[in-house]
Design a protein around this motif. Structure first.
Motif, PDB file in Angstrom:
ATOM      1  N   ASP A  50       0.829  -1.215   0.000  1.00  0.00           N
ATOM      2  CA  ASP A  50       0.000   0.000   0.000  1.00  0.00           C
ATOM      3  C   ASP A  50       0.859   1.259   0.000  1.00  0.00           C
ATOM      4  OD1 ASP A  50      -2.294  -1.525   0.043  1.00  0.00           O
ATOM      5  OD2 ASP A  50      -2.547  -1.414   2.218  1.00  0.00           O
ATOM      6  N   TYR A  51       1.980   1.216   0.703  1.00  0.00           N
ATOM      7  CA  TYR A  51       2.835   2.397   0.799  1.00  0.00           C
ATOM      8  C   TYR A  51       3.339   2.829  -0.577  1.00  0.00           C
ATOM      9  CZ  TYR A  51       6.765   5.418   1.961  1.00  0.00           C
ATOM     10  OH  TYR A  51       7.634   6.488   2.017  1.00  0.00           O
ATOM     11  N   PHE A  52       3.625   1.868  -1.442  1.00  0.00           N
ATOM     12  CA  PHE A  52       4.153   2.195  -2.766  1.00  0.00           C
ATOM     13  C   PHE A  52       3.057   2.325  -3.816  1.00  0.00           C
ATOM     14  CE2 PHE A  52       7.901   0.299  -0.673  1.00  0.00           C
ATOM     15  CZ  PHE A  52       8.820   1.326  -0.891  1.00  0.00           C
ATOM     16  N   ASP A  53       1.830   2.546  -3.372  1.00  0.00           N
ATOM     17  CA  ASP A  53       0.693   2.738  -4.267  1.00  0.00           C
ATOM     18  C   ASP A  53       0.158   4.155  -4.097  1.00  0.00           C
ATOM     19  OD1 ASP A  53      -1.274   2.237  -6.094  1.00  0.00           O
ATOM     20  OD2 ASP A  53      -2.295   0.683  -4.913  1.00  0.00           O
ATOM     21  N   MET A  54      -0.757   4.538  -4.967  1.00  0.00           N
ATOM     22  CA  MET A  54      -1.400   5.845  -4.843  1.00  0.00           C
ATOM     23  C   MET A  54      -2.331   5.851  -3.635  1.00  0.00           C
ATOM     24  SD  MET A  54      -2.286   6.859  -8.792  1.00  0.00           S
ATOM     25  CE  MET A  54      -2.706   8.551  -8.331  1.00  0.00           C
ATOM     26  N   ALA A  55      -2.471   7.022  -3.014  1.00  0.00           N
ATOM     27  CA  ALA A  55      -3.398   7.199  -1.887  1.00  0.00           C
ATOM     28  C   ALA A  55      -4.384   8.297  -2.288  1.00  0.00           C
ATOM     29  CB  ALA A  55      -2.637   7.569  -0.616  1.00  0.00           C
TER      30      ALA A  55
END
Length: 298
Positions: free
Chosen positions: A67-72
């Motif tokens: 999740d950290y390396f994905d878009m938020a």
């Protein structure tokens, strides 16, 4: 001519038991050093070395890494609506390119060698890097190359396999993988032997393996045998020892400082070092540290 090193494997399936209770709900790789997770620091080191594809070998309860390396989307939308353009731009700058990261699972804690083997199909038939995220590196000189970049440079010069090493006190060698030193050439040397955590007083040198490797894909067929070594685990060092029968290994004595963030002291040391290297906070932080050191002791 050897293929270029494009991919890096990050073994991140460990439980982080030395940092309990913090790691009960937060992966140890996501603990922060100054303003970003440990893992972000080592990914940046990989990018600086020319790595194009990061492969994370994860385990249970590590989904937050993906999740950290994905878009938020929600966070980015709020930042824009509140006019926090600088923070929004920082998030976008850290976002990897589509398809530049892969994630695979190590279902059981069978050792570092097994974790690396889990990435075999994603790596394919090409040389690759292994980056242990516990180890943060900082070059000795401002603007200098970090550890993995120095390893890639040695690989491009000599080929074969490359291991980053550093010197420790002789009485500490039993805690690490240790290499034997052969003929030296420029800032590197031939590795003539390796042993994982030798009994105290038996190590052939005080050069320990420090968490950065460039390996040929032939290592996978060796690790696939599942032979267990120290601690009853499939050790990467044992696999490299077997590979060394047919291929050359070179050691790179990293010109800088390595912080073992798997230990409390190393983690605290990394925070201090990276804070002092950050121009935005260094002056005030230095003054804070001095005031703490000069405070009366009970």
């Amino acid at each position: 001519m050897s293929k270029r090193v494009r991919k890096a494997v990050f073994p991140v399936a460990g439980l982080g038991t030395r940092f309990l209770p913090a790691t009960k709900s937060v992966p140890k790789e996501m603990l922060t050093v100054v303003d970003r997770p440990i893992l972000q620091h080592v990914v940046e080191e990989a990018y600086e070395a020319g790595i194009e594809h990061c492969i994370f070998v994860t385990g249970r309860n590590k989904a937050v890494i993906e999740d950290y390396f994905d878009m938020a989307y929600e966070l980015e939308d709020i930042l824009l609506k509140r006019g926090k353009t600088k923070e929004w731009q920082a998030l976008k700058a850290d976002l990897p390119k589509p398809g530049a990261m892969s994630f695979t699972r190590q279902q059981a804690p069978l050792g570092l060698g097994h974790a690396v083997w889990c990435a075999r199909d994603i790596v394919g038939d090409e040389p690759f890097a292994v980056v242990l995220p516990d180890m943060l590196t900082m070059p000795r000189k401002t603007g200098g190359k970090r550890c993995l970049a120095q390893c890639v440079e040695a690989f491009e010069t000599h080929g074969g396999n490359v291991i980053a090493v550093e010197e420790v006190k002789p009485e500490e060698t039993h805690k690490y993988g240790v290499v034997s030193v052969g003929d030296k050439s420029d800032s590197t040397f031939e590795i003539t032997g390796m042993v994982e955590k030798p009994p105290q007083g038996t190590a052939q040198s005080n050069f320990i393996i420090s968490g950065r490797y460039i390996l040929s894909p032939e290592i996978f067929s060796i690790l696939e045998r599942g032979e267990k070594g120290s601690g009853g685990e499939i050790q990467l060092t044992d696999g490299m020892k077997t590979l060394a029968h047919d291929q050359k290994f070179r050691g790179v004595n990293f010109d800088g400082q390595t912080y073992d963030c798997g230990s409390s002291l190393g983690f605290l040391g990394a925070n201090v070092a990276f804070a002092l290297a950050s121009p935005d906070i260094a002056p005030e932080f230095r003054a804070l540290v001095k005031s703490l050191l000069n405070a009366p002791q009970d």
